[in-house]
Motif scaffolding. Structure first.
Motif, PDB file in Angstrom:
ATOM      1  N   ASP A 206       0.825  -1.212   0.000  1.00 11.47           N
ATOM      2  CA  ASP A 206       0.000   0.000   0.000  1.00 11.47           C
ATOM      3  C   ASP A 206       0.861   1.265   0.000  1.00 11.47           C
ATOM      4  O   ASP A 206       0.427   2.313  -0.489  1.00 11.47           O
ATOM      5  N   VAL A 207       2.061   1.177   0.541  1.00  9.61           N
ATOM      6  CA  VAL A 207       2.914   2.357   0.633  1.00  9.61           C
ATOM      7  C   VAL A 207       3.278   2.861  -0.757  1.00  9.61           C
ATOM      8  O   VAL A 207       3.207   4.062  -1.046  1.00  9.61           O
ATOM      9  N   ASP A 208       3.688   1.945  -1.647  1.00 11.31           N
ATOM     10  CA  ASP A 208       4.000   2.343  -3.018  1.00 11.31           C
ATOM     11  C   ASP A 208       2.795   2.973  -3.698  1.00 11.31           C
ATOM     12  O   ASP A 208       2.921   3.947  -4.456  1.00 11.31           O
ATOM     13  N   PHE A 209       1.625   2.438  -3.419  1.00  9.75           N
ATOM     14  CA  PHE A 209       0.395   2.961  -4.008  1.00  9.75           C
ATOM     15  C   PHE A 209       0.144   4.387  -3.521  1.00  9.75           C
ATOM     16  O   PHE A 209      -0.235   5.267  -4.292  1.00  9.75           O
ATOM     17  N   CYS A 210       0.376   4.629  -2.232  1.00  5.20           N
ATOM     18  CA  CYS A 210       0.166   5.959  -1.655  1.00  5.20           C
ATOM     19  C   CYS A 210       1.192   6.971  -2.143  1.00  5.20           C
ATOM     20  O   CYS A 210       0.945   8.182  -2.105  1.00  5.20           O
ATOM     21  N   ALA A 211       2.352   6.501  -2.592  1.00  2.00           N
ATOM     22  CA  ALA A 211       3.437   7.388  -3.022  1.00  2.00           C
ATOM     23  C   ALA A 211       3.277   7.860  -4.462  1.00  2.00           C
ATOM     24  O   ALA A 211       4.024   8.734  -4.908  1.00  2.00           O
ATOM     25  N   ARG A 212       2.314   7.317  -5.200  1.00  2.00           N
ATOM     26  CA  ARG A 212       2.141   7.698  -6.605  1.00  2.00           C
ATOM     27  C   ARG A 212       1.618   9.130  -6.697  1.00  2.00           C
ATOM     28  O   ARG A 212       0.601   9.460  -6.082  1.00  2.00           O
ATOM     29  N   ARG A 213       2.281   9.957  -7.450  1.00  2.00           N
ATOM     30  CA  ARG A 213       1.928  11.369  -7.540  1.00  2.00           C
ATOM     31  C   ARG A 213       0.972  11.617  -8.702  1.00  2.00           C
ATOM     32  O   ARG A 213       1.210  11.178  -9.827  1.00  2.00           O
ATOM     33  N   ASP A 214      -0.135  12.296  -8.413  1.00  2.00           N
ATOM     34  CA  ASP A 214      -1.100  12.736  -9.414  1.00  2.00           C
ATOM     35  C   ASP A 214      -1.658  11.590 -10.257  1.00  2.00           C
ATOM     36  O   ASP A 214      -1.849  11.715 -11.469  1.00  2.00           O
ATOM     37  N   ALA A 215      -1.962  10.490  -9.607  1.00  2.00           N
ATOM     38  CA  ALA A 215      -2.605   9.375 -10.303  1.00  2.00           C
ATOM     39  C   ALA A 215      -4.082   9.660 -10.567  1.00  2.00           C
ATOM     40  O   ALA A 215      -4.679   9.059 -11.462  1.00  2.00           O
ATOM     41  N   LEU A 216      -4.673  10.561  -9.802  1.00  2.00           N
ATOM     42  CA  LEU A 216      -6.095  10.879  -9.916  1.00  2.00           C
ATOM     43  C   LEU A 216      -6.295  12.383 -10.078  1.00  2.00           C
ATOM     44  O   LEU A 216      -5.518  13.181  -9.545  1.00  2.00           O
ATOM     45  N   ARG A 217      -7.387  12.744 -10.751  1.00  2.00           N
ATOM     46  CA  ARG A 217      -7.832  14.137 -10.789  1.00  2.00           C
ATOM     47  C   ARG A 217      -8.989  14.372  -9.820  1.00  2.00           C
ATOM     48  O   ARG A 217      -9.481  15.488  -9.672  1.00  2.00           O
ATOM     49  N   LEU A 218      -9.444  13.321  -9.189  1.00  2.00           N
ATOM     50  CA  LEU A 218     -10.588  13.397  -8.276  1.00  2.00           C
ATOM     51  C   LEU A 218     -10.146  13.796  -6.878  1.00  2.00           C
ATOM     52  O   LEU A 218      -9.150  13.292  -6.363  1.00  2.00           O
ATOM     53  N   LEU A 219     -10.922  14.678  -6.253  1.00  4.41           N
ATOM     54  CA  LEU A 219     -10.664  15.128  -4.890  1.00  4.41           C
ATOM     55  C   LEU A 219     -11.940  14.954  -4.066  1.00  4.41           C
ATOM     56  O   LEU A 219     -13.011  15.413  -4.483  1.00  4.41           O
ATOM     57  N   PRO A 220     -11.869  14.286  -2.903  1.00  5.97           N
ATOM     58  CA  PRO A 220     -13.042  14.224  -2.023  1.00  5.97           C
ATOM     59  C   PRO A 220     -13.296  15.591  -1.385  1.00  5.97           C
ATOM     60  O   PRO A 220     -12.422  16.141  -0.711  1.00  5.97           O
ATOM     61  N   VAL A 221     -14.495  16.127  -1.608  1.00  4.58           N
ATOM     62  CA  VAL A 221     -14.855  17.467  -1.133  1.00  4.58           C
ATOM     63  C   VAL A 221     -16.093  17.369  -0.240  1.00  4.58           C
ATOM     64  O   VAL A 221     -17.044  16.646  -0.559  1.00  4.58           O
ATOM     65  N   LEU A 222     -16.063  18.090   0.863  1.00  2.00           N
ATOM     66  CA  LEU A 222     -17.170  18.072   1.814  1.00  2.00           C
ATOM     67  C   LEU A 222     -18.435  18.639   1.176  1.00  2.00           C
ATOM     68  O   LEU A 222     -18.440  19.747   0.666  1.00  2.00           O
ATOM     69  N   LYS A 223     -19.528  17.841   1.238  1.00  2.00           N
ATOM     70  CA  LYS A 223     -20.792  18.259   0.654  1.00  2.00           C
ATOM     71  C   LYS A 223     -21.910  18.392   1.683  1.00  2.00           C
ATOM     72  O   LYS A 223     -22.943  18.998   1.395  1.00  2.00           O
ATOM     73  N   GLY A 224     -21.732  17.820   2.852  1.00  2.00           N
ATOM     74  CA  GLY A 224     -22.788  17.894   3.858  1.00  2.00           C
ATOM     75  C   GLY A 224     -22.305  17.416   5.211  1.00  2.00           C
ATOM     76  O   GLY A 224     -21.224  16.832   5.343  1.00  2.00           O
ATOM     77  N   ARG A 225     -23.111  17.671   6.207  1.00  2.00           N
ATOM     78  CA  ARG A 225     -22.781  17.298   7.585  1.00  2.00           C
ATOM     79  C   ARG A 225     -23.981  16.626   8.220  1.00  2.00           C
ATOM     80  O   ARG A 225     -25.118  17.058   8.014  1.00  2.00           O
ATOM     81  N   GLU A 226     -23.711  15.572   8.961  1.00  2.00           N
ATOM     82  CA  GLU A 226     -24.721  14.905   9.756  1.00  2.00           C
ATOM     83  C   GLU A 226     -24.204  14.789  11.182  1.00  2.00           C
ATOM     84  O   GLU A 226     -23.021  15.036  11.434  1.00  2.00           O
TER      85      GLU A 226
END
Length: 237
Positions: A206-226
């Protein structure tokens, strides 16, 4: 842009920032990005196991996360970005709780209205999102209540990206992280306590996977609160 980092979870978070970017590069914020990339419609983050179980039962959602690096009893998924990248979660809701990362997100949301989850795999997307604000607080999840080398490195990489976009008024911790980011990502992440802790539980890849730079253009963004939870959705930048 005014930029500051809080590298230790033991330090109080300052107010007065337009947006916050939470970083738990090994592995919560990396995994969160891949869960949404796999098609999850919503990702709910909560701090406690029982709260996660209740939320998942109420929503018919999948349970993801870890304690001690491994999935708790009854969870559908762990906290592995490699696992998440192989899934088809189209339209599903996922409830996630981890030892450090989800709690850091909840903490950030107490003082800042706009929150996103950043990592190395979406560092460029994080920079493009953050560029829309006049001030940014970078929040490291840390490890066991202390500063974590891997999170500080990832924050430095994001600060470096922001520096390329425009002029920064960076605080000392942001500048410290920036200097650290001159090193090799894979070497830093493998040397970190979080990276080393994955070896005995068979998740070192998993460490190598986490070290990959800019593999995604998607960003998790806060949309609501419960109550007790934050609701994130994927946005492409």
């Amino acid at each position: 842009m005014k930029v500051e980092a809080v590298l230790s979870p033991a330090e109080p978070l300052p107010g007065g920032y337009a947006a916050a970017l939470v970083v738990d590069v090994i592995r919560a914020t990396t995994t969160a990005a891949y869960l949404l990339q796999a098609g999850a419609g919503e990702l709910l983050l909560t701090g406690e196991l029982e709260e996660a179980r209740k939320l998942a039962a109420a929503r018919g959602a999948l349970l993801a996360g870890e304690r001690g690096g491994l999935p708790p009893a009854g969870f559908d998924l762990g906290n592995s970005p490699r696992e998440a990248a192989r899934l088809d979660l189209q339209g599903r809701t996922v409830v996630m709780t981890t030892t450090n990362g989800t709690r850091a997100a909840l903490r950030a949301a107490e003082v800042v209205g706009e929150v996103a989850l950043g990592a190395l795999v979406n560092a460029g997307a994080a920079v493009r999102w953050a560029a829309g604000f006049d001030s940014l607080l970078l929040v490291a999840a840390g490890r066991g209540g202390r500063l974590a080398l891997d999170d500080a490195y990832a924050i430095g990489a994001i600060v470096a990206g922001l520096q390329e976009v425009g002029e920064l008024k960076a605080g000392d911790q942001a500048r410290l992280a920036l200097e650290l980011a001159r090193a090799d990502a894979r070497a830093i992440l493998k040397a970190s306590a979080a990276g080393r802790a994955l070896e005995p539980v068979g998740l070192a890849d998993d460490v190598d996977f986490c070290a990959r730079r800019d593999a995604l253009r998607l960003l998790p963004v806060l949309k609501g609160r419960e109550k007790g939870a934050l609701v994130f959705a994927g946005a492409v930048f």
